[in-house]
Design an enzyme around this catalytic site. Structure first.
Site, short mmCIF file in Angstrom:
data_model
loop_
_atom_site.label_atom_id
_atom_site.label_comp_id
_atom_site.label_asym_id
_atom_site.label_seq_id
_atom_site.Cartn_x
_atom_site.Cartn_y
_atom_site.Cartn_z
N HIS A 61 -84.02 24.63 22.85
CA HIS A 61 -83.75 25.86 23.31
C HIS A 61 -84.08 25.92 24.89
O HIS A 61 -85.25 25.90 25.29
CB HIS A 61 -84.90 26.87 22.75
CG HIS A 61 -84.61 28.45 22.80
ND1 HIS A 61 -84.65 28.95 24.12
CD2 HIS A 61 -84.44 29.52 21.92
CE1 HIS A 61 -84.47 30.39 24.02
NE2 HIS A 61 -84.57 30.57 22.84
N GLU A 63 -47.46 23.22 43.95
CA GLU A 63 -47.51 22.93 42.55
C GLU A 63 -48.75 22.84 41.99
O GLU A 63 -49.05 23.30 40.73
CB GLU A 63 -46.77 21.78 42.19
CG GLU A 63 -45.07 21.72 42.48
CD GLU A 63 -44.33 20.71 42.72
OE1 GLU A 63 -43.04 20.74 42.68
OE2 GLU A 63 -44.71 19.57 43.09
N THR A 104 -32.03 38.19 43.85
CA THR A 104 -32.50 38.78 42.58
C THR A 104 -31.96 37.77 41.60
O THR A 104 -30.74 37.70 41.45
CB THR A 104 -32.28 40.21 42.16
OG1 THR A 104 -30.58 40.35 42.44
CG2 THR A 104 -32.90 41.12 43.51
N HIS A 105 -32.73 37.54 40.45
CA HIS A 105 -32.27 36.64 39.29
C HIS A 105 -31.96 35.38 40.20
O HIS A 105 -31.17 34.52 39.24
CB HIS A 105 -31.20 37.24 38.59
CG HIS A 105 -31.17 38.84 38.10
ND1 HIS A 105 -31.71 39.12 36.96
CD2 HIS A 105 -30.91 39.80 38.89
CE1 HIS A 105 -31.90 40.32 36.75
NE2 HIS A 105 -31.45 40.92 37.75
N SER A 147 -44.20 7.67 45.92
CA SER A 147 -44.57 6.42 46.02
C SER A 147 -43.14 5.51 46.08
O SER A 147 -43.31 4.50 46.36
CB SER A 147 -45.33 5.97 44.79
OG SER A 147 -44.52 6.20 43.74
N LYS A 160 -39.09 11.50 50.75
CA LYS A 160 -39.62 12.99 50.45
C LYS A 160 -40.88 13.57 50.95
O LYS A 160 -41.75 13.09 51.16
CB LYS A 160 -39.57 12.74 48.56
CG LYS A 160 -38.64 12.67 48.12
CD LYS A 160 -38.58 12.59 46.74
CE LYS A 160 -38.34 14.21 46.25
NZ LYS A 160 -38.71 14.21 44.99
O1 LIG Z 1 -85.63 35.46 23.13
C1 LIG Z 1 -84.76 34.40 22.33
O2 LIG Z 1 -84.69 33.54 22.58
C2 LIG Z 1 -84.31 35.22 21.25
C3 LIG Z 1 -83.15 34.72 20.28
N1 LIG Z 1 -82.01 34.85 20.99
C4 LIG Z 1 -81.50 33.93 22.15
N2 LIG Z 1 -81.31 34.60 23.38
C5 LIG Z 1 -80.81 33.44 24.35
N3 LIG Z 1 -80.74 32.20 23.91
C6 LIG Z 1 -81.23 31.71 22.94
C7 LIG Z 1 -81.55 32.69 22.02
N4 LIG Z 1 -81.52 31.90 20.76
C8 LIG Z 1 -81.31 30.60 21.08
N5 LIG Z 1 -81.05 30.32 22.47
C9 LIG Z 1 -80.74 29.09 23.07
O3 LIG Z 1 -79.71 29.51 23.94
C10 LIG Z 1 -78.82 27.99 23.86
C11 LIG Z 1 -77.44 28.39 23.82
O4 LIG Z 1 -76.66 27.23 24.08
P1 LIG Z 1 -75.25 27.14 24.29
O5 LIG Z 1 -74.41 27.30 23.00
O6 LIG Z 1 -74.76 25.66 24.32
O7 LIG Z 1 -74.89 27.88 25.27
C12 LIG Z 1 -79.52 27.08 23.23
O8 LIG Z 1 -80.31 26.34 24.21
C13 LIG Z 1 -80.18 28.08 22.25
O9 LIG Z 1 -81.64 27.70 21.75
C14 LIG Z 1 -83.08 35.40 19.05
O10 LIG Z 1 -83.36 35.17 18.01
O11 LIG Z 1 -82.50 36.66 19.12
#
Ligand SMILES: O=C(O)C[C@H](Nc1ncnc2c1ncn2[C@@H]1O[C@H](COP(=O)(O)O)[C@@H](O)[C@H]1O)C(=O)O
Length: 427
Positions: free
Chosen positions: A68, A275, A140-141, A263, A268
């Protein structure tokens, strides 16, 4: 983002280190608000600021265990704090931090892009004025139509850029919001006054109605406007590519000393920058779909949008910034071959004046249908037999020499050019 196209200051704005610094900025703004409102003891903010700690490697290491990213950040950021850590992230959910910090990044990126866009606008308008009185063939075109002003091409791009500046200013205002309203956006565990005050420190306004996140239609609009700007640049690039064809050669993109075009073929000079801009515009537009798909999230949120945004926000803003910077260079250093611009008006041997012949005959009393038939007949013969349309008109119609000369004159088509430029200025 492809390193090859990553320019400062946007490149470092999207680094992981900067992202954690923004998260900390938001967390500390909340602590400052708690202290200001008398919820946290005096001195808490100063201590939290002094003792907060960011180390990218350590955060990533903790993330490997907790899986997380915000929790990993909080653990490391508060690892050197004392009692003040009790107020860190108090009453908040992860997206209060992530979304508010995302807004900070997007606001900063958009302001940089806006400045660059305004600078491109000035360059386009300068070129428009410089070439206002140069007649060129309008197509045009892809087919020669009637003469017009070469400067009008630049004015048209400038006018589009001006519209895009206004649109982007609107989107900037809309994205200048944060949210600190907790797990489902209802302020259950945080006083709305904390949100208002903390966001004011960050130069943001509270989201009017949030879920766990800021609604994604707001981000989608910004991405759409970025894509519109990219498409406007592509319009410029495509025009230059067409005008740089060997057969046409009215313009040529800058070719530096020492540069090589091919090359295999040493002779050119290719429109490689135009592009590249065309290709980049495709890439930016391709994000519109993902941005729109981020809008319908489950219930109070799901996190399917998050991975998309890790690509999309840096890619789109960095690519667009690169595109605008390069377009400035392109326009400022564009080679314009006036002789070819003038010469190309006449490659159809006067056919482009057919409408003026038609109108003169109607003025003289022919019906429109009759005049059209007679003009088309000789025009098509001239086209087929590569004859001078002017000479055939002289033979076919009873017109004065002065009338003929007045008709076959490219400058006639610029008679309202000052009106157009003045109309643009007076908007
Ligand atoms: O405050 C909270 O965390 C609440 C929780 N919601 C969350 N809110 C924000 N982030 C969260 C949430 N849940 C997971 N994660 C973590 O977010 C990361 C997502 O990773 P990615 O999909 O790679 O962008 C990845 O690191 C996740 O672990 C809920 O249960 O509602």
């Amino acid at each position: 983002m492809v390193e090859r196209y990553a320019l400062e200051p946007l490149k470092s704005l999207w680094s992981l280190k900067k992202q954690y610094e923004r998260w900390l900025e938001v967390e500390l703004a909340v602590i400052r608000a708690y202290e200001e409102l008398g919820i946290a003891p005096k001195g808490t903010f100063e201590k939290a600021q002094k003792n907060s700690y960011i180390n990218v490697e350590e955060i990533l290491d903790v993330e490997k265990t907790v899986d997380h990213d915000v929790i990993a950040f909080i653990k490391v950021a508060t690892s050197k704090m004392g009692d003040e850590s009790r107020f860190f992230h108090f009453g908040l959910t992860s997206s209060d931090i992530v979304d508010t910090a995302n807004s900070l990044a997007l606001v900063r990126a958009t302001k940089i892009i806006l400045d660059e866009l305004k600078s491109l606008y000035n360059i386009l308008i300068k070129k428009a004025n410089e070439f206002k009185d140069l007649p060129t063939i309008g197509r045009t075109h892809g087919v020669h139509a009637e003469p017009t002003s070469f400067g009008l091409k630049f004015l048209s791009w400038g006018a589009e850029t001006e519209r895009n500046i206004k649109r982007l200013e609107f989107a900037l205002d809309e994205i200048s919001i944060g949210k600190l309203s907790g797990a489902v956006g209802n302020y259950a565990n945080i006083d709305p006054k904390v949100e208002e005050l903390a966001l004011s420190y960050l130069g943001l306004k509270p989201t009017k109605v949030a879920t766990q996140v800021i609604p994604r239609d707001i981000h989608a609009l910004l991405i759409e406007i970025f894509a519109l700007i990219a498409s406007g640049i592509e319009r410029i690039a495509i025009e230059i590519r067409h005008l740089q064809k060997t057969e046409t050669l009215e313009v040529q993109e800058p070719f530096k000393k020492g540069q090589r075009g091919s090359s295999a073929m040493p002779h050119k000079k290719n429109p490689i920058l135009c592009e590249r801009l065309t290709g980049m515009s495709r890439v930016i537009r391709s994000y519109i779909n993902a941005a729109l798909e981020n809008v319908p999230l489950w219930h109070e949120r799901d996190i399917s949008h998050s991975s998309v945004e890790r690509y999309m926000f840096p890619d789109v803003t960095m690519t667009l910034y690169y595109m605008i910077s390069k377009t400035k260079y392109l326009i400022e250093n564009l080679f314009i071959f006036k002789e070819n611009v003038e010469k190309n008006i006449d490659i159809t041997k006067g056919l482009v004046y057919s409408q003026r012949v038609l109108l003169k005959l109607v003025e003289k009393g022919l019906t429109r249908e009759e005049a059209y038939k007679r003009v088309q007949k000789i025009a098509l013969q001239c086209w087929k037999n590569k004859k001078s349309f002017k000479e055939e008109v002289k033979k076919e119609f009873n017109l004065l020499e002065s009338e003929i000369n007045e008709i076959f004159n490219s400058n006639y088509y610029l008679r309202n050019i000052n009106y157009i430029f003045d109309k643009f200025k007076s908007k």
